[in-house]
Design an enzyme around this catalytic site. Structure first.
Site, mmCIF file in Angstrom:
data_model
loop_
_atom_site.group_PDB
_atom_site.id
_atom_site.type_symbol
_atom_site.label_atom_id
_atom_site.label_comp_id
_atom_site.label_asym_id
_atom_site.label_seq_id
_atom_site.Cartn_x
_atom_site.Cartn_y
_atom_site.Cartn_z
ATOM 1 N N LYS A 250 0.828 -1.202 0.000
ATOM 2 C CA LYS A 250 0.000 0.000 0.000
ATOM 3 C C LYS A 250 0.869 1.261 0.000
ATOM 4 C CE LYS A 250 -4.256 -1.989 1.588
ATOM 5 N NZ LYS A 250 -3.950 -3.206 2.354
HETATM 6 N N1 GLU Z 1 -7.600 -8.481 5.298
HETATM 7 C C1 GLU Z 1 -6.729 -9.296 4.509
HETATM 8 C C2 GLU Z 1 -5.960 -8.435 3.526
HETATM 9 O O1 GLU Z 1 -6.385 -7.342 3.191
HETATM 10 C C3 GLU Z 1 -7.483 -10.344 3.724
HETATM 11 C C4 GLU Z 1 -7.968 -11.428 4.592
HETATM 12 C C5 GLU Z 1 -8.708 -12.534 3.877
HETATM 13 O O2 GLU Z 1 -9.141 -12.342 2.722
HETATM 14 O O3 GLU Z 1 -8.887 -13.582 4.493
HETATM 15 O O4 GLU Z 1 -4.913 -8.862 3.088
#
Ligand code: GLU
Length: 314
Positions: A250
């Site tokens: 990011k």
């Molecule tokens: N929150 C995680 C991410 O943005 C993804 C988690 C998931 O898809 O299980 O990498």
């Protein structure tokens, strides 16, 4: 009924890798006539301020990646921000603890790294089980000076499953991962526990996410079983890399939407990503809706995808 989901962590502006993942999650669920849930994974509230989450929601809407349930489209299974769901994680942890499956861990990060445990390829340390051997009296004594983290006692067992895209995958948890964290010593619940509790509570039947989380899936399947929750099916998609082979992050402005949104229409971004993902015949613009007719998991590669130089304006 298929229920898919987006589960972004709003630690910055959405990037092309997140968009590809959301697009495939949307197409995979919608093509089956399914629904889509948006859940914001902001457990780490210091890194994930609410303004980033709101920006992410706006970006997904701008891209035409709509959701049926989630922030702004409540349907009774919310809240949809993980930071507001900690009571559910605490209850799940308590259920595991009551079954004798959890123990307190007092190891510091420095101790863990010093304990010459081999590192997994995803950067996790194999936990050597130091605190598993503490007696209840020793643990109580240590808890007087240091709040413990909580770990799951992992059984001697290989967990195998078939990924909808990547095929068979297995892990010997005791040997390759060790007892893993459910809650950190500062009280923050672990992603592994939260994601299982939430996907089950939100009725998710299909998880589509990046291949970096393939190695987390056996731990999550174990938690589904121990918590008596139905497990979804999993589809892991290849990672998107920069032209020189680095992982997108990011902080990596070249792949972030900040610059792209000013120079591209949503259909241009989606068309190019769908082309890179192998199911759109050219890089021509296409809406998510139009891509529904073309999407096919069979055409998506399993190896990492490099962003060709110049495909997206810098
Ligand atoms: N929150 C995680 C991410 O943005 C993804 C988690 C998931 O898809 O299980 O990498």
């Amino acid at each position: 009924m298929t229920v898919g989901r987006f589960a972004p962590s709003p630690s910055g502006r959405i990037h092309l890798g997140n968009i590809l993942c959301s697009l495939l999650a949307w197409l995979s669920a919608r093509q089956k006539g399914g629904r889509v849930v948006l859940r914001i994974e902001d457990l780490d509230t210091a890194r994930c301020p609410r303004r980033y989450a709101l920006q992410m929601e706006e970006d997904l809407r701008w891209l035409g990646l709509t959701w049926d349930e989630g922030p702004g489209a409540e349907e009774g299974r919310g809240p949809y921000y993980q930071s507001e769901r900690t009571a559910l994680y605490a209850a799940a942890l308590e259920r595991l603890r009551a079954r004798g499956l959890v123990y307190p861990c007092f190891c510091t990060r420095a101790e863990l790294h010093a304990a010459s445990a081999p590192h997994r390829e995803d950067g996790q340390v194999l936990y050597p089980g130091t605190c598993r051997r503490l007696s209840p009296a020793e643990a109580a004594e240590r808890a007087r000076t240091r709040p413990p983290a909580m770990r799951l006692r992992v059984p001697e067992e290989t967990i195998a499953f078939t990924d909808g895209h990547m095929g068979p995958y297995e892990e010997d948890l005791a040997r390759e991962c060790g007892d893993f964290l459910l809650r950190r010593s500062d009280g923050m619940f672990a992603y592994q526990l939260a994601v299982v509790v939430d996907d089950a509570a939100m009725g998710v039947t299909e998880v589509v996410r990046g291949a970096d989380l393939l190695a987390s899936t056996p731990r999550q399947l174990l938690l589904y079983r121990l918590l008596d929750l139905p497990a979804p099916s999993f589809y892991h998609l290849p990672l998107l890399l920069t032209a020189d082979g680095r992982r997108l992050s990011k902080r990596n402005a070249d792949a972030g939407l900040d610059a792209l949104a000013e120079r591209c229409l949503p259909e241009e971004i989606l068309g190019k990503l769908a082309y890179l993902a192998g199911f759109h015949p050219s890089a021509a613009p296409a809406s998510a809706q139009a891509l529904l007719a073309e999407f096919d998991w069979e055409k998506v590669p399993t190896g990492d995808i490099r962003l060709p130089e110049g495909l997206f304006p810098a």
